[in-house]
Design a protein around this motif. Structure first.
Motif, PDB file in Angstrom:
ATOM      1  N   UNK A 146     -30.347 -45.451  -1.051  1.00 40.74           N
ATOM      2  CA  UNK A 146     -31.152 -46.430  -0.321  1.00 40.74           C
ATOM      3  C   UNK A 146     -32.636 -46.099  -0.384  1.00 40.74           C
ATOM      4  N   UNK A 147     -32.949 -44.923  -0.985  1.00 34.57           N
ATOM      5  CA  UNK A 147     -34.357 -44.520  -1.028  1.00 34.57           C
ATOM      6  C   UNK A 147     -34.908 -44.418  -2.450  1.00 34.57           C
ATOM      7  N   UNK A 148     -34.039 -44.390  -3.452  1.00 33.96           N
ATOM      8  CA  UNK A 148     -34.510 -44.302  -4.835  1.00 33.96           C
ATOM      9  C   UNK A 148     -35.004 -45.663  -5.325  1.00 33.96           C
ATOM     10  N   UNK A 149     -35.920 -45.625  -6.286  1.00 35.36           N
ATOM     11  CA  UNK A 149     -36.409 -46.868  -6.889  1.00 35.36           C
ATOM     12  C   UNK A 149     -35.257 -47.568  -7.602  1.00 35.36           C
ATOM     13  N   UNK A 150     -35.203 -48.919  -7.406  1.00 34.36           N
ATOM     14  CA  UNK A 150     -34.118 -49.685  -8.012  1.00 34.36           C
ATOM     15  C   UNK A 150     -34.487 -50.210  -9.393  1.00 34.36           C
ATOM     16  N   UNK A 182     -40.898 -52.475  -9.376  1.00 31.31           N
ATOM     17  CA  UNK A 182     -39.841 -51.637  -9.962  1.00 31.31           C
ATOM     18  C   UNK A 182     -39.593 -50.351  -9.187  1.00 31.31           C
ATOM     19  N   UNK A 183     -40.607 -49.894  -8.457  1.00 34.85           N
ATOM     20  CA  UNK A 183     -40.419 -48.638  -7.713  1.00 34.85           C
ATOM     21  C   UNK A 183     -39.958 -48.877  -6.270  1.00 34.85           C
ATOM     22  N   UNK A 188     -34.386 -49.575   0.890  1.00 38.77           N
ATOM     23  CA  UNK A 188     -35.050 -49.533   2.197  1.00 38.77           C
ATOM     24  C   UNK A 188     -36.313 -50.375   2.193  1.00 38.77           C
ATOM     25  N   UNK A 189     -37.097 -50.287   1.099  1.00 32.41           N
ATOM     26  CA  UNK A 189     -38.314 -51.102   0.990  1.00 32.41           C
ATOM     27  C   UNK A 189     -37.980 -52.585   1.025  1.00 32.41           C
TER      28      UNK A 189
END
Length: 561
Positions: A143-147, A169-170, A174-175
């Motif tokens: 949930x915290x890594x860039x998708x 992209x980053x 969560x964002x």
């Protein structure tokens, strides 16, 4: 020279030592001037002591009056809702107009009811409850890594407005959640993240309100498909809870609403749906809130008995017939007046049209051997459930008229029971022109459809509303036991312009005057003490000087010989 010096020194000492040199042990004359001074000063202070005793007695009386006022106001608090008055006629609430919903199965739904709602019984079937549309994205490993998704999409619930969500992209899951929630009040959609496994997280979109469908539109970059919110055709991919409206059948009539809170199906009734039970008809009875009336009557009995206990204490005597220590208001005329007024109101009776005489006993309330009240709950329960109109007539203010087009808007507490016939005239243009009693049109004024009792007359404070045509209307006001008792107590114990308030104010003003007099006497007494001390110090000094002179003369004669 030696003798003269000694005389001068002794005189100075006697004059300066003042009060301390005036006791019998220090006095050269052997006279205890201090006792003389105290006797004279105390003679003047005796008057101040008597005044202080009067202040103390007044303070005790003020405390007793205040306690009595508080007890009587508590009685009136319990009576207020039992007087069958609206806020416009002087009450904070009217328990006889309050309604309650009695529901056969309150696990399915509950209901709140407005005052004065028509009583009745309804059959309610909750066929379906409204739901909040809920959809999910595909599972993500973090949930915290860039998708790694770039682009935009719009979303909204049916009752919201479309908002655009942009992604870089980053951005992480969560964002994305935070970006959606920053506009949730506009879109009507709230985002959350649910951990579905040790390494799996899903974005959940939920409509803020029931019955409102969520719609998503991709901005052309395929972000929604990448997230797993839509499929390749743009349709919702993972629908967790389908959107649906509430469907309720009331007395055979089916209604559909987007909310589980329905306030427009039965006038004055708000239904709160909890669960669907499509095969079960639940009975709902709308009736007067009898439990509130019973609670108020029970509270009245308790409050009255507390007042009675206070009165008994104030009338108690010792074994020799004297007032007991706690009887601050023993033989007090104001307490006696209030007690008689309350007792008279408490014994109010009302005769019904069929000749039945209603009293406290009709409610199951009787006097015990100490004149406290006793309540038989079985009798009270029976009369509340079987003859509520009789309870209302016994306790409250009631207006009856020969015309259904005449209604009561206002009726002041000071009004007393009365009956009269209104002769009402309405002009050709439909305007109300006059209202008279026995040919006297000065007793009432008219304003629009209002008929207003004229100031200074027996009808002052009465405001009626009439929507009928010209004619005569018989009007009857009856003031029940609770209303009569409330009026009597209000006159005795209200915070403003009551007998007790006036008595307390008078005592406090008297104490202020007495305290000023006492302080003045004590100040003058201390000044008198100072004057006497100086005077007797001068006498003592003169006596010492004379004694020294006598010794000198005696010494000189002895020396000459």
């Amino acid at each position: 020279m030696t003798t003269v010096t000694s005389t001068t020194s002794t005189t100075t000492t006697a004059a300066s030592t003042g009060y301390s040199a005036l006791t019998s042990s220090d006095s050269g004359t052997g006279i205890d001037y201090s006792l003389l001074i105290e006797a004279k000063v105390n003679a003047r202070l005796t008057k101040a002591d008597r005044i202080d005793a009067k202040i103390t007695a007044n303070e005790a009386k003020i405390t007793a009056y205040t306690d009595l006022q508080d007890l009587l106001q508590t009685v009136n608090e319990s009576l207020d809702g039992l007087r069958n008055r609206s806020t416009s006629t002087g009450a904070s609430s009217n328990l006889f107009s309050q309604r309650a919903a009695y529901i056969g199965d309150d696990d399915v739904f509950s209901a709140t009811v407005d005052d004065d709602t028509e009583v009745g019984t309804y059959s309610v079937v909750v066929q379906q409850i409204a739901t909040k549309h809920k959809i999910a994205a595909d599972s993500a490993s973090s949930k915290t890594d860039a998708m790694g998704y770039s682009g935009s999409f719009t979303l909204q619930a049916a009752d919201g407005s479309a908002v655009t969500i942009s992604m870089e992209s980053d951005d992480s899951l969560t964002d994305l959640r935070d970006a959606i929630n920053s506009q949730k009040s506009t879109s009507g959609v709230t985002a959350s993240i649910v951990q579905v496994s040790d390494s799996g997280y899903q974005l959940i979109l939920t409509a803020n309100n029931t019955g409102e469908e969520i719609t998503l539109t991709d901005g052309g970059d395929g972000v929604l498909s990448s997230l797993g919110l839509t499929d390749d055709d743009g349709a919702i991919k993972n629908e967790l809870v389908a959107v649906q409206d509430a469907i309720v059948e009331i007395d055979g009539v089916t209604i559909t609403r987007s909310s589980n809170t329905i306030d427009d199906a039965i006038e004055g009734v708000t239904l709160n749906l909890y669960s669907a039970s499509p095969d079960t008809a639940v009975s709902m009875e709308i009736s007067t809130d009898l439990s509130s009336i019973k609670t108020a009557i029970t509270d009245f009995v308790d409050a009255y008995n507390a007042y009675r206990d206070f009165v008994v204490t104030q009338q108690s005597t010792t074994s020799d017939g004297e007032a007991s220590e706690d009887a601050t208001l023993f033989a007090d005329s104001l307490l006696r007046q209030i007690t008689q007024s309350v007792s008279s109101a408490l014994n109010t009776t009302i005769a019904t049209d069929d000749g039945t005489v209603l009293s406290l006993a009709s409610l199951g309330i009787t006097f015990d051997s100490t004149n406290n009240l006793e309540l038989d709950e079985d009798t009270l329960n029976s009369v509340l459930s079987s003859d509520l109109d009789a309870v209302k007539q016994l306790l409250g203010l009631n207006m009856t008229s020969s015309s259904s087009q005449l209604s009561l808007l206002r009726y002041e507490t000071a009004q007393t029971p009365q009956s009269f016939t209104l002769d009402i005239v309405r002009g050709e243009d439909g305007t109300l022109t006059s209202a008279s009693v026995d040919g006297d049109s000065s007793l009432f004024t008219v304003s629009g459809n209002r008929i207003i009792g004229a100031e200074g007359t027996a009808y002052e404070g009465i405001v009626l509303v009439y929507t009928g045509s010209s004619g005569s209307v018989d009007v009857d006001f009856s003031q029940g036991l609770a209303d009569t008792l409330y009026s009597a107590i209000d006159a005795a114990a209200a915070d403003y312009d009551s007998d007790l308030t006036t008595a307390i104010d008078d005592l406090e003003a008297q104490d202020t005057t007495l305290q000023s007099r006492s302080d003045d006497i004590r100040t003058k007494a201390e000044t008198y003490r100072t004057t006497l001390t100086a005077y007797y110090a001068r006498l003592e000094a003169a006596a010492e000087t004379a004694a020294l002179l006598l010794k000198q003369l005696t010494y000189s004669e002895d020396d000459d010989s």
